[in-house]
Design a protein around this motif. Structure first.
Motif, PDB file in Angstrom:
ATOM      1  N   ALA A 113       0.832  -1.197   0.000  1.00  0.00           N
ATOM      2  CA  ALA A 113       0.000   0.000   0.000  1.00  0.00           C
ATOM      3  C   ALA A 113       0.870   1.252   0.000  1.00  0.00           C
ATOM      4  CB  ALA A 113      -0.904   0.002   1.230  1.00  0.00           C
ATOM      5  N   THR A 168     -10.271   4.322   4.361  1.00  0.00           N
ATOM      6  CA  THR A 168      -9.441   3.523   3.459  1.00  0.00           C
ATOM      7  C   THR A 168     -10.164   2.297   2.902  1.00  0.00           C
ATOM      8  OG1 THR A 168      -8.497   2.361   5.361  1.00  0.00           O
ATOM      9  CG2 THR A 168      -7.312   4.285   4.538  1.00  0.00           C
ATOM     10  N   ASP A 169     -11.490   2.340   2.834  1.00  0.00           N
ATOM     11  CA  ASP A 169     -12.254   1.274   2.197  1.00  0.00           C
ATOM     12  C   ASP A 169     -12.592   1.690   0.762  1.00  0.00           C
ATOM     13  OD1 ASP A 169     -14.208   3.211   2.552  1.00  0.00           O
ATOM     14  OD2 ASP A 169     -15.258   2.122   4.139  1.00  0.00           O
ATOM     15  N   HIS A 170     -13.727   1.263   0.223  1.00  0.00           N
ATOM     16  CA  HIS A 170     -14.063   1.577  -1.164  1.00  0.00           C
ATOM     17  C   HIS A 170     -14.404   3.050  -1.370  1.00  0.00           C
ATOM     18  CE1 HIS A 170     -17.976   0.721   0.687  1.00  0.00           C
ATOM     19  NE2 HIS A 170     -18.523   1.483  -0.252  1.00  0.00           N
ATOM     20  N   TYR A 174     -12.416   5.483  -0.429  1.00  0.00           N
ATOM     21  CA  TYR A 174     -11.146   6.195  -0.623  1.00  0.00           C
ATOM     22  C   TYR A 174     -11.026   6.642  -2.081  1.00  0.00           C
ATOM     23  CZ  TYR A 174      -6.298   6.949   1.063  1.00  0.00           C
ATOM     24  OH  TYR A 174      -5.091   7.475   1.505  1.00  0.00           O
ATOM     25  N   THR A 176     -13.302   4.690  -7.110  1.00  0.00           N
ATOM     26  CA  THR A 176     -13.692   3.292  -7.289  1.00  0.00           C
ATOM     27  C   THR A 176     -14.365   3.062  -8.642  1.00  0.00           C
ATOM     28  OG1 THR A 176     -13.884   2.724  -4.946  1.00  0.00           O
ATOM     29  CG2 THR A 176     -15.358   1.576  -6.459  1.00  0.00           C
ATOM     30  N   GLN A 190     -12.330  -2.446  -9.107  1.00  0.00           N
ATOM     31  CA  GLN A 190     -11.239  -1.751  -8.419  1.00  0.00           C
ATOM     32  C   GLN A 190     -11.839  -0.826  -7.365  1.00  0.00           C
ATOM     33  OE1 GLN A 190      -7.679  -2.281  -9.510  1.00  0.00           O
ATOM     34  NE2 GLN A 190      -8.936  -4.021 -10.155  1.00  0.00           N
ATOM     35  N   HIS A 211      -2.520   2.642  -5.038  1.00  0.00           N
ATOM     36  CA  HIS A 211      -2.977   1.340  -4.572  1.00  0.00           C
ATOM     37  C   HIS A 211      -4.499   1.249  -4.682  1.00  0.00           C
ATOM     38  CE1 HIS A 211      -3.359   3.126  -0.269  1.00  0.00           C
ATOM     39  NE2 HIS A 211      -4.581   2.867  -0.671  1.00  0.00           N
ATOM     40  N   ALA A 212      -4.975   0.025  -4.791  1.00  0.00           N
ATOM     41  CA  ALA A 212      -6.422  -0.234  -4.780  1.00  0.00           C
ATOM     42  C   ALA A 212      -6.644  -1.709  -4.476  1.00  0.00           C
ATOM     43  CB  ALA A 212      -7.058   0.119  -6.123  1.00  0.00           C
ATOM     44  N   ARG A 213      -7.823  -2.016  -3.968  1.00  0.00           N
ATOM     45  CA  ARG A 213      -8.210  -3.416  -3.747  1.00  0.00           C
ATOM     46  C   ARG A 213      -9.020  -3.920  -4.941  1.00  0.00           C
ATOM     47  NH1 ARG A 213      -9.097  -1.217   1.455  1.00  0.00           N
ATOM     48  NH2 ARG A 213      -7.825  -2.173   3.088  1.00  0.00           N
ATOM     49  N   ARG A 219      -4.344  -4.104  -0.314  1.00  0.00           N
ATOM     50  CA  ARG A 219      -4.201  -2.890  -1.116  1.00  0.00           C
ATOM     51  C   ARG A 219      -2.932  -3.093  -1.950  1.00  0.00           C
ATOM     52  NH1 ARG A 219      -4.324   1.952   3.080  1.00  0.00           N
ATOM     53  NH2 ARG A 219      -3.147   0.435   4.299  1.00  0.00           N
ATOM     54  N   HIS A 220      -3.101  -3.290  -3.245  1.00  0.00           N
ATOM     55  CA  HIS A 220      -1.982  -3.646  -4.114  1.00  0.00           C
ATOM     56  C   HIS A 220      -1.462  -2.422  -4.867  1.00  0.00           C
ATOM     57  CE1 HIS A 220      -3.140  -7.631  -3.117  1.00  0.00           C
ATOM     58  NE2 HIS A 220      -4.089  -7.781  -4.032  1.00  0.00           N
TER      59      HIS A 220
END
Length: 330
Positions: free
Chosen positions: A16, A217-219, A221, A250, A256, A277-279, A294-295
């Motif tokens: 992250a 820091t969830d969706h 963000y 998002t 993403q 970064h994003a999940r 978080r990549h």
């Protein structure tokens, strides 16, 4: 927007707050928050893709107790006056764990040409106007002056963090006024938490651009945008304009979620790149800060006819590039 060059997405998993520095020695240097929040890592490669498989080198590990002993967040690598500086945020531990989220900003210095070698020296805490929650520092040079941008909680302003700007005396010391350039004011900056953080600086078209991230820091963000004219007094709050909408958010369609805490670099061909970064999923079990996925991701971006950066939308996950194409030469 020129997006002919595509990168593995994610580029580096479970990293992250990614930061890539392209140096004049021909290497890209990468650092980021690790899921354990316990150390600072660096890796380097000749190409962006090469960073994916480059060997990480641990340059510093958290202390066992007291200051700099917990939640090591958001490192950034900068080259200033012939030396390397690593900026990062760290909390402290107490018997009751009261300090786990009471961060301060710290600085390491290394005089070696190669920051993966040599000795990293602790330069201490970056002292600001208040002794309060502070994190996510970055630095940039403009017309012979070096500036520091960071997020901090002002005890007199409701909310979690605002963005501040100050001139620097050297790589670890501020000087002169410290001015606020942004505070969370729009709904999209205040979902879950009232946050402006993770600033990144870009120069283009006669303007200084600063992106930042807002909300939890969830969706939710997402990234916002400030800008100032390059001829303006950057230490005047009136010089800065903030867009009233997010510029990168998002994408349900592409799977993403929560893109943010970005930086900028350039590709091997000189094209501008957004690093963030994003999940790849929306639903998170427990505190999002302890979800490791978080990549780190990289995408090309362009500019609109009006001169604004056009980041598009976060791209869907892709298959990794074949190993033969990576070139992770250290």
């Amino acid at each position: 927007m020129d997006e002919t060059k595509r990168y593995s997405n994610p580029l580096i998993e479970q990293r992250a707050d990614p930061y890539i520095h392209k140096h004049d020695d021909g290497y890209y240097y990468f650092t980021a928050s690790v899921p354990e929040y316990d150390r600072l890592e660096l890796r380097r490669a000749r190409t962006i893709e090469g960073l994916r498989t480059a060997e990480p080198v641990v340059i510093w590990t958290k202390r066992q107790s007291g200051p700099m002993s917990a939640n090591i967040w958001a490192p950034e690598l900068h080259r200033i006056d012939g030396k390397w500086y690593m900026y990062f945020a760290a909390a402290h531990t107490t018997e009751t764990n009261e300090g786990l989220f009471d961060h301060r900003m710290y600085v390491l210095e290394n005089a070696s040409d190669n920051p993966l070698e040599g000795t990293w020296t602790e330069k201490g805490q970056m002292i600001t106007a208040w002794e309060s929650f502070a994190l996510d520092a970055t630095s940039f040079e403009h017309r012979g002056k070096r500036y520091y941008v960071w997020a901090q909680q002002d005890p007199n302003i409701p909310g979690n963090s605002n963005l501040y700007l100050s001139e620097m005396e050297n790589g670890w010391t501020l000087k002169g006024p410290q001015i606020m350039i942004s505070t969370p004011q729009h709904d999209w900056e205040k979902i879950g938490f009232s946050v402006n953080e993770g600033a990144a600086v870009l120069k283009h078209g006669g303007r200084i651009w600063i992106t930042f991230s807002g909300s939890a820091t969830d969706h939710h963000y997402c990234m916002g945008l400030l800008f100032a004219d390059e001829d303006a007094d950057l230490l005047s709050p009136a010089a800065w304009t903030k867009l009233d909408r997010p510029v990168f958010a998002t994408s349900e369609e592409n799977g993403q979620y929560g893109p943010g805490h970005n930086c900028f670099t350039t590709g091997e061909g000189g094209e501008p790149l957004l690093v963030y970064h994003a999940r790849s999923y929306k639903d998170i079990q427990g505190d999002p800060l302890y979800d490791p996925n978080r990549h780190a991701r990289v995408k090309a971006f362009g500019w609109t006819e009006d001169g604004l950066p056009d980041f598009g939308v976060p791209e869907a996950d892709t298959a990794a590039a074949p190993a033969a194409e990576i070139g992770s030469d250290r």
